[in-house]
Design an enzyme around this catalytic site. Structure first.
Site, PDB file in Angstrom:
ATOM      1  N   ASP A 119       0.813  -1.351   0.221  1.00  0.00           N
ATOM      2  CA  ASP A 119      -0.398  -0.067   0.168  1.00  0.00           C
ATOM      3  C   ASP A 119       0.936   1.495  -0.198  1.00  0.00           C
ATOM      4  O   ASP A 119       2.221   1.345  -0.251  1.00  0.00           O
ATOM      5  CB  ASP A 119      -0.347  -0.316   0.539  1.00  0.00           C
ATOM      6  CG  ASP A 119      -2.018   1.029   1.235  1.00  0.00           C
ATOM      7  OD1 ASP A 119      -2.107   0.994   0.082  1.00  0.00           O
ATOM      8  OD2 ASP A 119      -3.054   1.373   2.044  1.00  0.00           O
ATOM      9  N   HIS A 120       0.206   2.280   0.417  1.00  0.00           N
ATOM     10  CA  HIS A 120       1.166   3.715   0.226  1.00  0.00           C
ATOM     11  C   HIS A 120       2.566   3.729   0.938  1.00  0.00           C
ATOM     12  O   HIS A 120       2.503   3.402   1.662  1.00  0.00           O
ATOM     13  CB  HIS A 120       0.258   4.347   1.398  1.00  0.00           C
ATOM     14  CG  HIS A 120      -1.173   5.025   0.508  1.00  0.00           C
ATOM     15  ND1 HIS A 120      -1.157   5.954   0.674  1.00  0.00           N
ATOM     16  CD2 HIS A 120      -2.328   4.506   0.644  1.00  0.00           C
ATOM     17  CE1 HIS A 120      -2.392   6.478   0.072  1.00  0.00           C
ATOM     18  NE2 HIS A 120      -3.130   5.233  -0.119  1.00  0.00           N
ATOM     19  N   ASP A 131       3.095   6.459  -3.370  1.00  0.00           N
ATOM     20  CA  ASP A 131       2.706   7.838  -2.867  1.00  0.00           C
ATOM     21  C   ASP A 131       3.069   8.698  -3.194  1.00  0.00           C
ATOM     22  O   ASP A 131       3.495   9.587  -2.546  1.00  0.00           O
ATOM     23  CB  ASP A 131       1.810   7.213  -1.910  1.00  0.00           C
ATOM     24  CG  ASP A 131       0.535   8.568  -1.852  1.00  0.00           C
ATOM     25  OD1 ASP A 131       0.522   8.948  -2.851  1.00  0.00           O
ATOM     26  OD2 ASP A 131       0.109   8.726  -0.362  1.00  0.00           O
ATOM     27  N   GLU A 190      -4.034   7.842   7.349  1.00  0.00           N
ATOM     28  CA  GLU A 190      -3.990   6.758   6.884  1.00  0.00           C
ATOM     29  C   GLU A 190      -2.903   6.739   7.729  1.00  0.00           C
ATOM     30  O   GLU A 190      -1.384   7.190   7.344  1.00  0.00           O
ATOM     31  CB  GLU A 190      -4.438   5.778   5.367  1.00  0.00           C
ATOM     32  CG  GLU A 190      -4.685   4.445   5.476  1.00  0.00           C
ATOM     33  CD  GLU A 190      -3.987   4.575   4.291  1.00  0.00           C
ATOM     34  OE1 GLU A 190      -3.192   4.844   3.214  1.00  0.00           O
ATOM     35  OE2 GLU A 190      -5.198   3.259   4.249  1.00  0.00           O
ATOM     36  N   HIS A 237      -9.467   8.947   3.920  1.00  0.00           N
ATOM     37  CA  HIS A 237      -9.122   8.281   4.881  1.00  0.00           C
ATOM     38  C   HIS A 237      -9.943   7.884   5.720  1.00  0.00           C
ATOM     39  O   HIS A 237      -9.913   9.049   6.191  1.00  0.00           O
ATOM     40  CB  HIS A 237      -7.328   8.076   4.854  1.00  0.00           C
ATOM     41  CG  HIS A 237      -6.460   7.617   3.486  1.00  0.00           C
ATOM     42  ND1 HIS A 237      -5.654   8.057   2.798  1.00  0.00           N
ATOM     43  CD2 HIS A 237      -7.350   6.456   2.183  1.00  0.00           C
ATOM     44  CE1 HIS A 237      -5.594   7.457   1.631  1.00  0.00           C
ATOM     45  NE2 HIS A 237      -6.130   6.636   1.307  1.00  0.00           N
ATOM     46  N   GLY A 238     -10.274   6.882   6.650  1.00  0.00           N
ATOM     47  CA  GLY A 238     -10.352   7.279   8.081  1.00  0.00           C
ATOM     48  C   GLY A 238     -11.700   7.134   8.269  1.00  0.00           C
ATOM     49  O   GLY A 238     -12.923   6.694   7.562  1.00  0.00           O
ATOM     50  N   HIS A 274      -9.748   4.480  -3.438  1.00  0.00           N
ATOM     51  CA  HIS A 274      -8.917   5.133  -2.218  1.00  0.00           C
ATOM     52  C   HIS A 274      -9.333   5.434  -0.959  1.00  0.00           C
ATOM     53  O   HIS A 274     -10.703   6.355  -1.506  1.00  0.00           O
ATOM     54  CB  HIS A 274      -7.141   5.819  -1.653  1.00  0.00           C
ATOM     55  CG  HIS A 274      -6.772   5.055  -2.921  1.00  0.00           C
ATOM     56  ND1 HIS A 274      -5.102   4.844  -2.403  1.00  0.00           N
ATOM     57  CD2 HIS A 274      -6.372   3.663  -3.662  1.00  0.00           C
ATOM     58  CE1 HIS A 274      -4.810   4.299  -3.287  1.00  0.00           C
ATOM     59  NE2 HIS A 274      -4.607   3.527  -3.486  1.00  0.00           N
ATOM     60  N   GLY A 299     -12.056   4.370   0.751  1.00  0.00           N
ATOM     61  CA  GLY A 299     -13.629   4.532   0.595  1.00  0.00           C
ATOM     62  C   GLY A 299     -15.004   4.379   2.052  1.00  0.00           C
ATOM     63  O   GLY A 299     -15.819   4.186   1.503  1.00  0.00           O
ATOM     64  N   ASN A 302      -9.548   0.061  -1.938  1.00  0.00           N
ATOM     65  CA  ASN A 302      -8.806  -0.031  -0.622  1.00  0.00           C
ATOM     66  C   ASN A 302      -9.859  -0.322   0.716  1.00  0.00           C
ATOM     67  O   ASN A 302     -10.203   0.919   0.469  1.00  0.00           O
ATOM     68  CB  ASN A 302      -7.181   0.321  -0.540  1.00  0.00           C
ATOM     69  CG  ASN A 302      -6.472   0.275  -1.111  1.00  0.00           C
ATOM     70  OD1 ASN A 302      -6.648  -0.363  -2.743  1.00  0.00           O
ATOM     71  ND2 ASN A 302      -5.497   1.707  -1.392  1.00  0.00           N
ATOM     72  N   ASP A 351      -9.386  -0.993   4.721  1.00  0.00           N
ATOM     73  CA  ASP A 351      -8.744  -1.105   6.119  1.00  0.00           C
ATOM     74  C   ASP A 351      -9.576  -0.393   7.162  1.00  0.00           C
ATOM     75  O   ASP A 351     -10.051  -1.422   8.076  1.00  0.00           O
ATOM     76  CB  ASP A 351      -7.664   0.197   6.276  1.00  0.00           C
ATOM     77  CG  ASP A 351      -6.694  -0.253   6.985  1.00  0.00           C
ATOM     78  OD1 ASP A 351      -6.730  -1.309   7.301  1.00  0.00           O
ATOM     79  OD2 ASP A 351      -5.966   1.076   6.732  1.00  0.00           O
ATOM     80  N   THR A 352      -9.774   0.775   7.162  1.00  0.00           N
ATOM     81  CA  THR A 352     -10.463   0.986   8.745  1.00  0.00           C
ATOM     82  C   THR A 352     -11.721  -0.024   9.044  1.00  0.00           C
ATOM     83  O   THR A 352     -11.435   0.300   9.939  1.00  0.00           O
ATOM     84  CB  THR A 352     -11.549   2.296   7.922  1.00  0.00           C
ATOM     85  OG1 THR A 352     -10.085   3.381   8.008  1.00  0.00           O
ATOM     86  CG2 THR A 352     -11.938   3.486   9.661  1.00  0.00           C
TER      87      THR A 352
HETATM   88 ZN   LIG Z   1      -4.256   6.547  -1.263  1.00  0.00          ZN
END
Ligand SMILES: [Zn+2]
Length: 341
Positions: A95-96, A131, A169, A212-213, A249, A251, A271, A273-274
């Protein structure tokens, strides 16, 4: 199935774009979370992507070691070993990775794949993300072009980002003045620069208001039509072969209609994650609250070994995260579409 090889992964990406679905790319930080992704994908008969961030990789190497590349190799080797037990295709991504971390993360991982290939072994990863979205576009693409040249030599897919995803993130947060909406001019420049290097596929995270988040539903103003504008511009300029494979990203918490619209415009990887972190931790919290005097030795008591043994609650966490992966494959329309059939 074994981890998808380059040809299969490219086929996965093309099938997704043609079929207007996307693969969940789920961040993992441990064997248990990696296993959860594989189980969720298998349960939903979806192919997908296991992904490792710089912070997740450092964590995976152990708190005393904190070596990003080593942790990523360790998880990737685990996935290579166990993937064969799951009837789906999985790809491995990082990732990033910001420019200042390339030397400590992506470069050693590319070297590892180069060593493996020289020894006749399969790639360690399928793709790596650089990134450079915090840099001016020219600087971002200068680095991307160089990396793309090296990655394509080893059948590795490059993912880049233009425009800035808001929020935070992995300890990196975007400033309030960040550019949250990519323009067709930006993405044309991406295509113009990268096509001078190779015609190999690459992944592009173009931002369209993503964050993000964490935030409450409805607070994000996504404009997926930006992606449509970018695709139309690049196809008009360079032809159908230049059409982007897009990545979504930031989302978490997006409205389903926005996600589906983004899939219609060529998003093939999302992507996640959260939402996965929450699903995993919620199951553990539930176990601990329900078994308070079992997981703890309260008032001189002895607790309950069955409750504080990590396996029962880690099993619940693995199952809960796997169920969240199943939900993601439904939302992304990848469920039931494994290439295995
Ligand atoms: Zn991103």
């Amino acid at each position: 199935m074994p981890v998808a090889d380059h040809a299969h992964y490219c086929e996965m990406l093309d099938r997704a774009r043609k079929g207007r679905f996307a693969y969940p790319a789920v961040n993992v930080t441990s064997l248990t979370t990696a296993n959860a992704v594989l189980k969720g994908l298998a349960d939903s008969k979806s192919d997908g992507i296991v992904q490792i961030s710089t912070g997740g990789a450092a964590f995976a190497s152990g708190v005393a070691v904190k070596d990003m590349a080593l942790g990523a190799i360790s998880i990737a080797e685990h996935v290579h070993r166990v993937a064969a037990r799951y009837p789906i295709y999985v790809a491995l991504h990082t990732d990033h990775c910001q420019a200042d971390k390339l030397d400590a993360f992506v470069t050693p991982l590319v070297e590892e794949t180069e060593r493996r290939r020289a020894a006749g072994k399969p790639n360690l990863f399928n793709g790596h993300m650089f990134d450079g979205s915090a840099l001016p576009l020219t600087d971002n693409l200068d680095i991307a072009v160089k990396l793309y040249g090296r990655l394509t030599k080893s059948d590795l897919i490059l993912e880049i980002e233009v425009g800035v995803v808001g929020g935070e993130e992995d300890g990196v947060s975007a400033s309030a003045a960040a550019k949250l909406y990519t323009t067709p001019e930006d993405t044309l420049e991406v295509a113009r620069r990268l096509r001078t290097v190779s015609s190999a596929p690459y992944l592009l995270a173009a931002t369209f208001g993503n964050v993000h988040g964490v935030y409450k539903p409805g607070q994000v103003k996504l404009k997926p039509s930006i992606l449509k504008d970018c695709q139309e511009a690049v196809v008009a300029a360079f032809g159908e072969s230049a059409r982007f494979h897009l990545v979504f990203h930031g989302g978490s918490g997006s409205e389903l209609c926005d996600i589906h619209e983004a899939l219609d415009y060529g998003v093939v990887k999302m992507n996640i994650d959260t939402d996965m972190q929450y699903a995993f931790t919620r199951a553990i919290a539930d176990h601990c609250f329900r078994n308070y005097d079992g997981v703890l030795k309260v008032d001189g008591d002895v607790g309950n070994k069955k409750a504080y043994d990590p396996r029962p609650y880690m099993t619940r966490a693995e199952n809960a995260m796997a169920a969240r992966v199943v939900q993601a494959t439904t939302e992304l329309r990848s469920a039931g579409k494994t290439m295995l059939h």
